[in-house]
Design a protein around this motif. Structure first.
Motif, short mmCIF file in Angstrom:
data_model
loop_
_atom_site.label_atom_id
_atom_site.label_comp_id
_atom_site.label_asym_id
_atom_site.label_seq_id
_atom_site.Cartn_x
_atom_site.Cartn_y
_atom_site.Cartn_z
N GLU A 128 -31.67 -28.96 -22.82
CA GLU A 128 -30.45 -29.02 -21.86
C GLU A 128 -29.60 -30.17 -22.21
O GLU A 128 -29.86 -31.31 -22.82
N LEU A 129 -28.16 -29.80 -21.77
CA LEU A 129 -27.30 -31.08 -22.05
C LEU A 129 -28.00 -32.37 -21.24
O LEU A 129 -28.17 -32.34 -20.44
N LEU A 156 -13.95 -25.41 -26.93
CA LEU A 156 -14.86 -24.48 -27.22
C LEU A 156 -16.03 -24.21 -26.27
O LEU A 156 -17.29 -24.74 -26.76
N PRO A 157 -16.06 -23.44 -25.00
CA PRO A 157 -17.28 -23.50 -24.40
C PRO A 157 -18.12 -22.58 -25.06
O PRO A 157 -18.02 -21.63 -25.48
N GLY A 158 -19.36 -22.94 -24.81
CA GLY A 158 -20.68 -22.20 -25.45
C GLY A 158 -20.77 -22.54 -26.85
O GLY A 158 -21.81 -21.77 -27.30
N ALA A 159 -20.18 -23.34 -27.37
CA ALA A 159 -20.28 -23.76 -28.81
C ALA A 159 -21.89 -24.31 -28.87
O ALA A 159 -22.38 -24.85 -27.92
N VAL A 160 -22.42 -24.06 -30.07
CA VAL A 160 -24.07 -24.38 -30.33
C VAL A 160 -23.84 -25.60 -31.08
O VAL A 160 -23.19 -25.49 -32.25
N VAL A 161 -24.58 -26.74 -30.74
CA VAL A 161 -24.59 -27.98 -31.50
C VAL A 161 -25.97 -28.30 -31.98
O VAL A 161 -26.77 -28.41 -31.00
N ASP A 162 -26.44 -27.99 -33.19
CA ASP A 162 -27.99 -28.57 -33.62
C ASP A 162 -27.64 -29.64 -34.12
O ASP A 162 -26.93 -30.22 -35.09
N ARG A 176 -44.27 -37.27 -40.33
CA ARG A 176 -45.41 -37.76 -39.80
C ARG A 176 -46.04 -36.90 -38.62
O ARG A 176 -45.74 -37.46 -37.45
N PRO A 177 -46.33 -35.62 -38.74
CA PRO A 177 -46.80 -35.01 -37.67
C PRO A 177 -47.88 -35.39 -36.97
O PRO A 177 -48.11 -35.20 -35.80
N ASP A 178 -48.44 -36.50 -37.38
CA ASP A 178 -49.74 -37.25 -36.79
C ASP A 178 -49.44 -38.18 -35.67
O ASP A 178 -49.91 -38.57 -34.95
N VAL A 179 -48.01 -38.67 -36.05
CA VAL A 179 -47.24 -39.68 -35.19
C VAL A 179 -46.41 -39.01 -34.12
O VAL A 179 -46.22 -39.53 -32.94
N GLN A 180 -45.57 -38.14 -34.66
CA GLN A 180 -44.41 -37.54 -33.85
C GLN A 180 -44.73 -36.12 -33.51
O GLN A 180 -45.40 -35.34 -34.28
N PRO A 181 -44.39 -35.72 -32.00
CA PRO A 181 -44.71 -34.35 -31.80
C PRO A 181 -43.47 -33.40 -32.58
O PRO A 181 -42.53 -33.89 -32.98
N PRO A 182 -43.92 -32.19 -32.81
CA PRO A 182 -42.96 -31.25 -33.26
C PRO A 182 -41.65 -30.99 -32.61
O PRO A 182 -41.76 -31.20 -31.15
N GLY A 183 -40.44 -31.36 -33.30
CA GLY A 183 -39.27 -31.26 -32.53
C GLY A 183 -38.61 -32.57 -32.20
O GLY A 183 -37.55 -32.82 -31.54
N ASN A 184 -39.58 -33.62 -32.30
CA ASN A 184 -38.90 -35.14 -32.09
C ASN A 184 -37.69 -35.34 -32.92
O ASN A 184 -37.74 -34.95 -33.93
N GLY A 185 -36.63 -35.69 -32.29
CA GLY A 185 -35.39 -36.20 -33.19
C GLY A 185 -34.65 -34.89 -33.19
O GLY A 185 -33.60 -34.80 -33.92
N ARG A 186 -34.85 -33.63 -32.51
CA ARG A 186 -33.94 -32.55 -32.90
C ARG A 186 -33.73 -31.77 -31.51
O ARG A 186 -34.55 -31.85 -30.39
N GLY A 187 -32.72 -30.97 -31.46
CA GLY A 187 -32.33 -30.43 -30.05
C GLY A 187 -31.19 -29.46 -30.70
O GLY A 187 -30.25 -29.73 -31.51
N LEU A 188 -31.02 -28.27 -29.81
CA LEU A 188 -30.18 -27.38 -29.82
C LEU A 188 -29.67 -27.34 -28.61
O LEU A 188 -30.17 -26.80 -27.49
N PHE A 189 -28.32 -27.68 -28.62
CA PHE A 189 -27.61 -27.72 -27.42
C PHE A 189 -26.48 -26.79 -27.21
O PHE A 189 -25.70 -26.24 -28.22
N THR A 190 -25.94 -26.36 -25.97
CA THR A 190 -24.91 -25.37 -25.78
C THR A 190 -23.60 -26.39 -24.92
O THR A 190 -24.03 -26.65 -23.95
N ALA A 191 -22.71 -26.28 -25.55
CA ALA A 191 -21.54 -27.23 -24.95
C ALA A 191 -20.96 -26.32 -23.57
O ALA A 191 -21.23 -25.17 -23.35
N ASP A 192 -20.61 -27.31 -22.71
CA ASP A 192 -20.39 -26.84 -21.41
C ASP A 192 -19.12 -26.00 -21.39
O ASP A 192 -18.31 -25.85 -22.42
N ALA A 193 -18.51 -25.84 -20.21
CA ALA A 193 -17.17 -24.95 -19.96
C ALA A 193 -16.08 -25.89 -20.58
O ALA A 193 -15.16 -25.18 -20.84
N GLY A 194 -16.08 -27.14 -20.55
CA GLY A 194 -15.09 -27.96 -21.31
C GLY A 194 -15.49 -28.16 -22.70
O GLY A 194 -14.61 -29.14 -23.17
#
Length: 302
Positions: A128-129, A156-162, A176-194
């Motif tokens: 989520e944003l 550009l509403p609905g644009a995807v930001v990886d 470092r999978p033994d220290v960081q959970p999968p997906g740490n430092g990563r996110g796939l966001f969808t821009a809002d209406a603005g």
């Protein structure tokens, strides 16, 4: 038929061998005549000519050729589902940045592109944003915010930001999978209406690219450091527009003038400003004061 040190083949009469003066390069390129795909034929012919020219120019020895083959073999053997040593090799030779420059020329005003890097190996989790992508802490908290715009300034509403980045210690989750959970430092966001996007994270720090493989050995042999300046990766995409793969670099960080993969562009260096604004901190859900990087991702139409 005999071939001399320059690769020139001399015909033995009556044997059906290539004409006198034909080189092994000519023969190798000629062998591609039946290639159905014209672009593949063009690429392989160019590769053969340049490789053969390199061997002639440097007087490549048999021992050096064998070492090169062994190096490429180790490079392939080092690759895994979460590590791409060949991309890393391309990066440190400047080839990745050259290919990006040749293919990523943007119209004036569009965000400049730069290298993908070797760590876009797993899918970023949908968030989520405003979510915090720093799941382990340890770095200085900050907020990154901006808009995704068309080149004429239209949101550009609905644009995807990886988004993906290293943790506060300079390591990606896959390292470092033994220290960081999968997906740490990563996110796939969808821009809002603005066309707006924002997320919480930690201020990235400079870090060394992996040096425990053949690419690290190459850097050591050539006296080069392995460091990259602090940065966050982005891929932005929107319907009807050309996606952009880029970074933002932290202004004032070390190695901006000596990035190990040659990816820094002045327009991508951004200020992670110290911000003292309680109301804005409350809006973003962070403690005040905080660090804040603002920038827009500008796409050109397809």
């Amino acid at each position: 038929m005999t071939t001399d040190a320059t690769g020139t083949t001399t015909e033995t009469p009556g044997t059906g061998t290539p004409p006198a003066g034909t080189t092994v390069t000519d023969e190798a390129v000629g062998s591609l005549a039946g290639t159905a795909d014209p672009r593949l034929r063009e690429l392989l012919a160019g590769l053969i000519r340049h490789l053969h020219a390199f061997a002639r120019e440097t007087r490549l020895t048999q021992e050096e050729w064998e070492k090169a083959v062994a190096f490429l073999t180790r490079t392939g053997q080092t690759c895994t589902d979460t590590r791409q040593e060949f991309i890393l090799l391309s990066d440190v030779l400047g080839l990745s940045m050259l290919v990006e420059t040749l293919n990523g020329n943007r119209a004036a005003g569009a965000t400049e592109s730069t290298v993908l890097g070797p760590f876009h190996m797993t899918e970023s989790p949908v968030r989520e944003l405003g979510a915090d992508i720093d799941l382990v802490g340890g770095g200085e908290p900050c907020v990154v915010s901006g808009r995704v715009l068309s080149r004429d300034g239209t949101p550009l509403p609905g644009a995807v930001v990886d988004v993906w980045q290293a943790d506060g210690n300079g390591f990606y989750d896959v390292q470092r999978p033994d220290v960081q959970p999968p997906g740490n430092g990563r996110g796939l966001f969808t821009a809002d209406a603005g066309g707006r996007f924002w997320f919480r994270t930690c201020v990235p720090s400079p870090y060394p690219i992996p040096t425990d493989g053949p690419v690290g050995g190459l850097l050591h042999a050539t006296g080069r450091h392995p460091y990259r300046p602090a940065h966050i990766h982005f891929i932005a995409s929107a319907d009807g527009h050309v996606p952009v793969t880029t970074h933002i670099f932290v202004a004032g960080t070390d190695h901006l003038d000596s990035d190990a993969v040659f990816a820094v562009k002045p327009s991508l260096v951004k200020d992670f400003a110290r911000t003292d604004d309680p109301s804005l901190a409350g809006e973003f859900g962070v403690a005040n004061p905080f660090r804040h990087a603002r920038f827009d991702l500008v796409l050109e139409r397809s």
